[in-house]
Design a protein around this motif. Structure first.
Motif, PDB file in Angstrom:
ATOM      1  N   ASP A  53      -1.538   3.702  -8.109  1.00  0.00           N
ATOM      2  CA  ASP A  53      -1.778   4.755  -7.106  1.00  0.00           C
ATOM      3  C   ASP A  53      -1.252   4.361  -5.719  1.00  0.00           C
ATOM      4  OD1 ASP A  53      -3.094   6.500  -8.914  1.00  0.00           O
ATOM      5  OD2 ASP A  53      -4.943   5.342  -8.692  1.00  0.00           O
ATOM      6  N   VAL A  54      -0.079   3.758  -5.684  1.00  0.00           N
ATOM      7  CA  VAL A  54       0.581   3.425  -4.425  1.00  0.00           C
ATOM      8  C   VAL A  54       1.533   4.572  -4.071  1.00  0.00           C
ATOM      9  CG1 VAL A  54       2.212   1.860  -3.288  1.00  0.00           C
ATOM     10  CG2 VAL A  54       0.394   0.948  -4.766  1.00  0.00           C
ATOM     11  N   PRO A  55       1.254   5.321  -3.000  1.00  0.00           N
ATOM     12  CA  PRO A  55       2.101   6.474  -2.663  1.00  0.00           C
ATOM     13  C   PRO A  55       3.500   6.030  -2.248  1.00  0.00           C
ATOM     14  CG  PRO A  55       0.523   6.057  -0.909  1.00  0.00           C
ATOM     15  CD  PRO A  55       0.153   5.147  -2.028  1.00  0.00           C
ATOM     16  N   TYR A  56       4.487   6.832  -2.614  1.00  0.00           N
ATOM     17  CA  TYR A  56       5.868   6.524  -2.256  1.00  0.00           C
ATOM     18  C   TYR A  56       6.562   7.772  -1.730  1.00  0.00           C
ATOM     19  CZ  TYR A  56       6.511   8.293  -7.060  1.00  0.00           C
ATOM     20  OH  TYR A  56       6.465   9.038  -8.209  1.00  0.00           O
ATOM     21  N   VAL A  57       7.504   7.540  -0.837  1.00  0.00           N
ATOM     22  CA  VAL A  57       8.352   8.598  -0.312  1.00  0.00           C
ATOM     23  C   VAL A  57       9.792   8.243  -0.642  1.00  0.00           C
ATOM     24  CG1 VAL A  57       9.250   9.728   1.762  1.00  0.00           C
ATOM     25  CG2 VAL A  57       6.798   9.271   1.555  1.00  0.00           C
ATOM     26  N   LEU A  58      10.468   9.119  -1.372  1.00  0.00           N
ATOM     27  CA  LEU A  58      11.884   8.941  -1.671  1.00  0.00           C
ATOM     28  C   LEU A  58      12.649   9.998  -0.883  1.00  0.00           C
ATOM     29  CD1 LEU A  58      11.743   8.445  -5.557  1.00  0.00           C
ATOM     30  CD2 LEU A  58      11.645   6.697  -3.757  1.00  0.00           C
ATOM     31  N   ALA A  59      13.349   9.555   0.151  1.00  0.00           N
ATOM     32  CA  ALA A  59      14.083  10.469   1.022  1.00  0.00           C
ATOM     33  C   ALA A  59      15.526  10.581   0.537  1.00  0.00           C
ATOM     34  CB  ALA A  59      14.045   9.973   2.464  1.00  0.00           C
ATOM     35  N   GLY A  60      15.977  11.796   0.325  1.00  0.00           N
ATOM     36  CA  GLY A  60      17.310  12.022  -0.215  1.00  0.00           C
ATOM     37  C   GLY A  60      18.404  11.898   0.825  1.00  0.00           C
ATOM     38  N   SER A  61      19.654  11.832   0.334  1.00  0.00           N
ATOM     39  CA  SER A  61      20.819  11.802   1.217  1.00  0.00           C
ATOM     40  C   SER A  61      21.958  12.540   0.534  1.00  0.00           C
ATOM     41  CB  SER A  61      21.247  10.367   1.521  1.00  0.00           C
ATOM     42  OG  SER A  61      21.918   9.795   0.412  1.00  0.00           O
ATOM     43  N   ILE A  62      23.030  12.752   1.258  1.00  0.00           N
ATOM     44  CA  ILE A  62      24.169  13.478   0.729  1.00  0.00           C
ATOM     45  C   ILE A  62      24.883  12.684  -0.365  1.00  0.00           C
ATOM     46  CG2 ILE A  62      25.897  12.604   2.350  1.00  0.00           C
ATOM     47  CD1 ILE A  62      26.902  15.516   2.587  1.00  0.00           C
ATOM     48  N   ARG A  63      24.601  11.380  -0.468  1.00  0.00           N
ATOM     49  CA  ARG A  63      25.271  10.533  -1.450  1.00  0.00           C
ATOM     50  C   ARG A  63      24.573  10.514  -2.799  1.00  0.00           C
ATOM     51  NH1 ARG A  63      23.995   7.596   2.773  1.00  0.00           N
ATOM     52  NH2 ARG A  63      22.679   6.225   1.540  1.00  0.00           N
TER      53      ARG A  63
ATOM     54  N   ASP B 203       0.811  -1.228   0.000  1.00  0.00           N
ATOM     55  CA  ASP B 203       0.000   0.000   0.000  1.00  0.00           C
ATOM     56  C   ASP B 203       0.840   1.272   0.000  1.00  0.00           C
ATOM     57  OD1 ASP B 203      -2.818  -1.154   0.476  1.00  0.00           O
ATOM     58  OD2 ASP B 203      -1.618  -2.109   2.028  1.00  0.00           O
ATOM     59  N   MET B 204       2.093   1.185   0.461  1.00  0.00           N
ATOM     60  CA  MET B 204       2.969   2.353   0.522  1.00  0.00           C
ATOM     61  C   MET B 204       4.409   1.887   0.347  1.00  0.00           C
ATOM     62  SD  MET B 204       1.316   4.321   3.839  1.00  0.00           S
ATOM     63  CE  MET B 204       1.240   2.820   4.817  1.00  0.00           C
ATOM     64  N   LEU B 205       5.246   2.785  -0.193  1.00  0.00           N
ATOM     65  CA  LEU B 205       6.659   2.470  -0.390  1.00  0.00           C
ATOM     66  C   LEU B 205       7.501   3.597   0.185  1.00  0.00           C
ATOM     67  CD1 LEU B 205       8.845   0.657  -1.902  1.00  0.00           C
ATOM     68  CD2 LEU B 205       8.666   2.341  -3.742  1.00  0.00           C
ATOM     69  N   SER B 206       8.514   3.233   0.964  1.00  0.00           N
ATOM     70  CA  SER B 206       9.462   4.210   1.491  1.00  0.00           C
ATOM     71  C   SER B 206      10.865   3.770   1.085  1.00  0.00           C
ATOM     72  CB  SER B 206       9.348   4.302   3.016  1.00  0.00           C
ATOM     73  OG  SER B 206      10.261   5.256   3.525  1.00  0.00           O
ATOM     74  N   ALA B 207      11.584   4.634   0.402  1.00  0.00           N
ATOM     75  CA  ALA B 207      12.906   4.270  -0.097  1.00  0.00           C
ATOM     76  C   ALA B 207      13.731   5.543  -0.265  1.00  0.00           C
ATOM     77  CB  ALA B 207      12.790   3.504  -1.419  1.00  0.00           C
ATOM     78  N   GLY B 208      14.860   5.391  -0.938  1.00  0.00           N
ATOM     79  CA  GLY B 208      15.712   6.526  -1.225  1.00  0.00           C
ATOM     80  C   GLY B 208      15.836   6.747  -2.716  1.00  0.00           C
ATOM     81  N   ASN B 209      16.546   7.776  -3.087  1.00  0.00           N
ATOM     82  CA  ASN B 209      16.774   8.090  -4.486  1.00  0.00           C
ATOM     83  C   ASN B 209      17.415   6.909  -5.215  1.00  0.00           C
ATOM     84  OD1 ASN B 209      17.129  10.286  -6.672  1.00  0.00           O
ATOM     85  ND2 ASN B 209      19.213   9.518  -6.439  1.00  0.00           N
ATOM     86  N   GLY B 210      18.366   6.234  -4.545  1.00  0.00           N
ATOM     87  CA  GLY B 210      19.089   5.142  -5.186  1.00  0.00           C
ATOM     88  C   GLY B 210      18.189   4.004  -5.617  1.00  0.00           C
ATOM     89  N   PHE B 211      17.239   3.624  -4.770  1.00  0.00           N
ATOM     90  CA  PHE B 211      16.340   2.522  -5.125  1.00  0.00           C
ATOM     91  C   PHE B 211      15.564   2.854  -6.393  1.00  0.00           C
ATOM     92  CE2 PHE B 211      12.057   0.793  -5.203  1.00  0.00           C
ATOM     93  CZ  PHE B 211      12.315  -0.569  -5.167  1.00  0.00           C
ATOM     94  N   ALA B 212      14.978   4.039  -6.440  1.00  0.00           N
ATOM     95  CA  ALA B 212      14.164   4.413  -7.598  1.00  0.00           C
ATOM     96  C   ALA B 212      15.013   4.469  -8.869  1.00  0.00           C
ATOM     97  CB  ALA B 212      13.485   5.749  -7.346  1.00  0.00           C
ATOM     98  N   VAL B 213      16.224   5.026  -8.767  1.00  0.00           N
ATOM     99  CA  VAL B 213      17.087   5.134  -9.942  1.00  0.00           C
ATOM    100  C   VAL B 213      17.454   3.751 -10.462  1.00  0.00           C
ATOM    101  CG1 VAL B 213      19.322   5.903 -10.802  1.00  0.00           C
ATOM    102  CG2 VAL B 213      18.008   7.389  -9.294  1.00  0.00           C
TER     103      VAL B 213
END
Length: 448
Positions: free
Chosen positions: A326-336, A253-263
């Protein structure tokens, strides 16, 4: 001079180890105790009760002991209202503020117990009176917040430090607070009975995966939400297609990841590589190292992940299924981060708030091969939220447990094996049931 207060423990305090833990805390911190009443539950469903006086050499020493006892669910017996003080400035809590656990908590205000909303660890508790007034006990200046509370019922809720505003009524001390840690089930019956915490690489993996699958299906049957927290290692390990399948079939139902996963997920769909490595041959093709940057550039050109899906640039993968379903996702960034993608939240406070919103909605969480994101999300979860953490590195799952997510069950195994097996267990059974129904319908049609 000796200081003392009386606390009580109730529930399955013997077999859960709570009573022994309470005794140990008092003695390890230099205090003494006197058990005034002790009732033992004499059958499986019966609860036990213990009331004990706690002694220390000074009020400050006693306060430290009471704080530690509170963390495991020992509550003061005297039904007094919680102590409140006004926050002296934005992002500043009063001295001696109460720091929350992730266990269900109640606060006594004006003679009534209020459930603390959005409970999570390491937060302050703020009270809104509901009558448009701020009345801070012990505040000599009668300070008030920036805005008056809307008229209505009083409420208590958590606030992280950066959300505290001058004049907020913040709970201090342990008086007037009740904590209720979830108790371990006495056996492993039921679809969630296996979730008793701990880390193991010794348990039979397939059996445990079946139990995780059952828990996911039960969560969906009950109308709950499942959050997946994952890192790019899942794509590297070749499990992207099966996670995408779970999203498509409605189990995520929801996805939480970082920029790297999506890329990496999008790169795999565009070029068949992940960080330049061919996912089929495991070789590094010529100029494959550019695919990572090409991917980011093309998504930026499209305006974002959803726009790239709509334009036909992205046609498969986890992010594709999230957009299409329509599954909401949050991509949290990092300095890397390279790029990053337009969808990545680069403001750390904004990213924390987005993660926190997802965490509060989740009824079950799968943490898959990502240490930093697992700990970040774990910090925002109530101890009543079911958590499964899977990583080939045992340090990931042990650190999550050590950080306070004691309700989590940890599996030390390869994510590239876990996800396909999980998807096959969930969806394979569903496919078999569907085929059985179709066969039955065909028989009925033949009979007609």
């Amino acid at each position: 001079m000796t200081a003392s207060r009386t606390v009580e423990l109730e529930g399955h305090i013997i077999d859960s180890g709570m009573m022994q833990q309470a005794f140990g805390i008092v003695m390890d911190m230099g205090g003494n105790f006197d058990v005034e009443e002790f009732e033992v539950g004499t059958h499986k469903e019966a609860e036990s009760y213990c009331r004990m006086a706690v002694f220390a050499d000074s009020d400050s020493d006693l306060q430290e002991i009471l704080h530690e006892l509170h963390q495991i669910g020992a509550n003061l017996t005297d039904p007094v209202d919680a102590h409140l003080e006004a926050a002296p400035a934005d992002r500043v809590v009063p001295t001696g503020f109460y720091s929350t656990t992730n266990h269900p908590t109640q606060v006594r205000y004006r003679g009534e117990w209020l459930d603390v909303e959005n409970i999570e660890m390491d937060c302050a508790i703020v009270i809104e009176s509901g009558d448009g007034e701020h009345e801070a006990q012990g505040a000599s200046d009668g300070s008030s917040g920036d805005d008056e509370s809307p008229r209505g019922d009083p409420r208590a809720y958590t606030k992280v430090l950066n959300a505290i505003r001058e004049g907020d009524l913040v709970v201090t001390d342990e008086a007037g607070i009740r904590v209720d840690p979830p108790e371990r089930p006495r056996d492993s019956s039921g679809p969630f009975g296996f979730m008793q915490g701990g880390v193991s690489s010794e348990r039979p993996s397939e059996s445990l995966i079946r139990q995780v699958a059952d828990a996911m299906k039960r969560t969906k049957e009950e109308g709950g939400k499942i959050l997946v927290v994952t890192g790019p290692a899942l794509i590297h390990a070749g499990a992207g297609d099966e996670l995408a399948r779970l999203v498509r079939e409605g189990y995520i139902d929801m996805l939480s990841a970082g920029n790297g996963f999506a890329v990496h997920d999008i790169e795999r769909g565009l070029y068949g590589t992940s960080l330049g490595m061919d996912m089929e041959t495991l070789e590094h093709p010529r100029k494959g190292h550019k695919h990572h940057i090409y991917t980011i550039s093309e998504v930026i050109r499209a305006g974002g992940i959803a726009e790239a899906v709509d334009d036909g640039l992205i046609e498969e993968g986890v992010m594709y299924e999230c957009v299409r379903n329509d599954v909401p996702y949050v991509l949290a960034g990092s300095i890397r981060d390279d790029g990053p993608l337009p969808d990545t939240i680069t403001d750390s406070v904004e990213a924390q708030n987005a993660i926190r919103e997802q965490a509060h909605e989740a009824d079950m969480v799968l943490m898959l091969s990502t240490l930093l994101h697992s700990v970040a999300v774990g910090n925002c979860l109530s101890s009543t939220t079911r958590v499964v953490c899977v990583d080939i590195n045992p340090a990931t799952v042990t650190q999550l447990l050590d950080r306070g997510s004691s309700q989590a069950i940890g599996m030390v195994t390869d994510i590239g094996t876990f996800i396909p097996t999980l998807a096959g267990t969930i969806l394979g059974e569903a496919d078999e049931e569907s085929e059985t129904v179709e066969d039955a319908e065909e028989v009925d049609a033949d009979d007609d």
